[in-house]
Design an enzyme around this catalytic site. Structure first.
Site, PDB file in Angstrom:
ATOM      1  N   HIS A  80     -12.531  26.703  52.210  1.00  0.00           N
ATOM      2  CA  HIS A  80     -13.358  25.397  53.208  1.00  0.00           C
ATOM      3  C   HIS A  80     -14.057  26.360  54.190  1.00  0.00           C
ATOM      4  O   HIS A  80     -15.323  25.956  54.494  1.00  0.00           O
ATOM      5  CB  HIS A  80     -11.958  24.783  54.075  1.00  0.00           C
ATOM      6  CG  HIS A  80     -12.254  25.545  55.832  1.00  0.00           C
ATOM      7  ND1 HIS A  80     -10.727  25.981  55.579  1.00  0.00           N
ATOM      8  CD2 HIS A  80     -12.399  25.673  56.274  1.00  0.00           C
ATOM      9  CE1 HIS A  80     -10.373  26.978  56.939  1.00  0.00           C
ATOM     10  NE2 HIS A  80     -11.905  26.871  58.070  1.00  0.00           N
ATOM     11  N   ASP A 120      -5.923  26.181  50.240  1.00  0.00           N
ATOM     12  CA  ASP A 120      -7.130  26.133  50.708  1.00  0.00           C
ATOM     13  C   ASP A 120      -7.195  28.345  50.117  1.00  0.00           C
ATOM     14  O   ASP A 120      -6.868  29.069  51.870  1.00  0.00           O
ATOM     15  CB  ASP A 120      -7.373  26.309  52.246  1.00  0.00           C
ATOM     16  CG  ASP A 120      -8.343  25.942  52.911  1.00  0.00           C
ATOM     17  OD1 ASP A 120      -9.322  26.999  52.278  1.00  0.00           O
ATOM     18  OD2 ASP A 120      -8.300  25.755  54.381  1.00  0.00           O
ATOM     19  N   GLY A 212     -13.220  28.963  64.127  1.00  0.00           N
ATOM     20  CA  GLY A 212     -14.343  30.527  63.597  1.00  0.00           C
ATOM     21  C   GLY A 212     -12.489  31.412  63.213  1.00  0.00           C
ATOM     22  O   GLY A 212     -13.498  32.800  63.094  1.00  0.00           O
ATOM     23  N   SER A 214     -10.771  30.911  60.705  1.00  0.00           N
ATOM     24  CA  SER A 214     -10.480  30.217  59.645  1.00  0.00           C
ATOM     25  C   SER A 214     -10.841  31.190  59.131  1.00  0.00           C
ATOM     26  O   SER A 214     -11.948  31.917  58.323  1.00  0.00           O
ATOM     27  CB  SER A 214     -11.342  28.789  59.208  1.00  0.00           C
ATOM     28  OG  SER A 214     -11.259  28.034  59.990  1.00  0.00           O
ATOM     29  N   GLY A 215      -9.932  31.437  57.705  1.00  0.00           N
ATOM     30  CA  GLY A 215      -9.721  32.516  56.448  1.00  0.00           C
ATOM     31  C   GLY A 215      -9.536  33.587  57.430  1.00  0.00           C
ATOM     32  O   GLY A 215      -9.045  34.822  56.070  1.00  0.00           O
TER      33      GLY A 215
END
Length: 277
Positions: A80, A120, A212, A214-215
Site C-alpha cells: 500500500h 500487503d 508513517g 507502514s511497511g
C-alpha cells in the site's frame, strides 16, 4: 502495476551524524553487531540497534513509509506504500557514504487488495548491492513453517507519528508488542483479519505502530539469538486504541514468494536510487 518513470528512495539506516567506515561486515541475517549498553508509546532507538530498518521518503515531504533490508539487493515493504507511487518521487538516504544505485524493479504481490489490505507486501530490488557493516545488516526471513506463538514479545520500529494525528518522529522509535492470536484479533476486527495477517500490540492500548510506520518491520528474537521478520506494518483502526491492535502482513505466508521473486533476473528499468550508507 504502473511503475513510475523515475523513483529515488531515501534509505536511513538507524544512525545520524556519525562517521563510520563502510566496509564489508556480514555475520549472518538478524544480527546486531553494534549494540550499545514514535511508534506510539515507544522510545528512541539507539544507533545501530535495528540495522535492517529503512525509511522511504518523498523528496520534498520527507518520510513516507518503512522497509526492511532482507538481502544486499532487496528491501521488503508494504504494497500500500506504492499504490500512488506514480505521483511520488522518492529519495533514498542513508547516513554514511553516499552512492547512487539503480532500482531494477518494484514488485507488488499480484493478489494485493487495496480494499481489504490482504497480500500487503512489496519487494524493491536494487541494481547494485549495499555493503554490510556494523550498522547495515539484513533481517532474517523466516521459513514458511516457522511459528510466532501468541504472547511472544517482539519489537516494531519506525519513524511514524508519535500519537494519532501527531507529528512524525525525528529519531527512530522502537516499541515492544506482543503477538495476539488470530482468533482473538479477528473478534476485535469483525473477521477482517485474513490468514495472511498477523496481529500484535497491547489489547489495553497504549503501544502501537501508526501512520508513517507502514511497511516497516515487526521482528522477534528467536533461538540462536537472531532477529526474524515476523510482520510488515500494514493497517489498524486508529493508533494504540484499546481492543484495536496493529495488523501486520504475516511474513511466513510469503516466504516462498520472496525467495522466488528475489531469485528471478530481469532487465533494469529506468529508476534511480540514491543510497547513503
Amino acid at each position: 502495476m504502473r511503475i513510475p518513470f523515475e523513483i529515488t528512495i531515501l534509505l536511513i539506516l538507524c544512525l545520524r551524524n556519525k562517521s563510520y567506515k563502510c566496509h564489508a561486515v556480514h555475520v549472518g541475517c538478524g544480527t546486531r553487531p553494534r549494540k550499545r549498553a514514535k511508534i506510539v508509546g515507544g522510545t528512541d532507538a539507539q544507533a545501530g540497534s535495528w540495522p535492517w530498518q529503512v525509511s522511504l521518503q518523498m523528496e520534498r515531504y520527507g518520510h513516507v513509509c518503512g522497509a526492511s533490508l532482507v538481502a544486499s539487493r532487496w528491501l521488503v515493504s508494504a504494497a500500500h506504500c506504492f499504490q500512488d507511487s506514480d505521483v511520488f518521487v522518492y529519495v533514498l538516504a542513508g547516513i554514511l557514504m553516499p552512492a547512487t544505485r539503480q532500482i531494477r524493479r518494484i514488485i507488488l504481490h499480484s493478489q494485493y487488495d487495496q480494499f481489504t489490505s490482504d497480500y500487503d507486501i512489496a519487494l524493491l530490488e536494487l541494481s547494485a548491492p549495499v555493503f554490510f557493516n556494523e550498522l547495515v545488516q539484513p533481517v532474517c526471513v523466516p521459513a514458511s513453517s516457522h511459528a510466532f506463538t501468541s504472547g511472544t514479545s517482539c519489537f516494531v520500529t519506525g519513524w511514524g507519528v508519535l500519537s494519532e494525528e501527531g507529528e512524525l518522529a525525528t529519531l527512530l522509535q522502537e516499541a515492544t508488542v506482543n503477538i495476539i492470536s488470530h482468533n482473538t484479533c479477528n473478534k476485535m476486527y469483525d473477521d477482517a483479519v485474513t490468514p495472511r495477517m498477523l496481529c500484535a500490540g497491547n489489547i489495553q492500548g497504549g503501544v502501537d505502530a501508526c501512520q508513517g510506520d507502514s511497511g516497516g518491520p515487526l521482528v522477534c528474537l528467536e533461538r540462536g539469538r537472531r532477529w526474524f521478520l515476523a510482520g510488515i506494518v500494514s493497517w489498524g483502526e486508529g493508533c494504540a486504541r484499546q481492543n484495536r491492535p496493529g495488523v501486520y502482513t504475516r511474513v511466513i505466508k510469503f516466504t516462498d514468494w520472496i525467495h522466488q521473486q528475489t531469485k528471478e533476473q530481469r532487465q533494469p528499468l529506468r529508476l534511480s536510487l540514491l543510497v547513503v550508507i
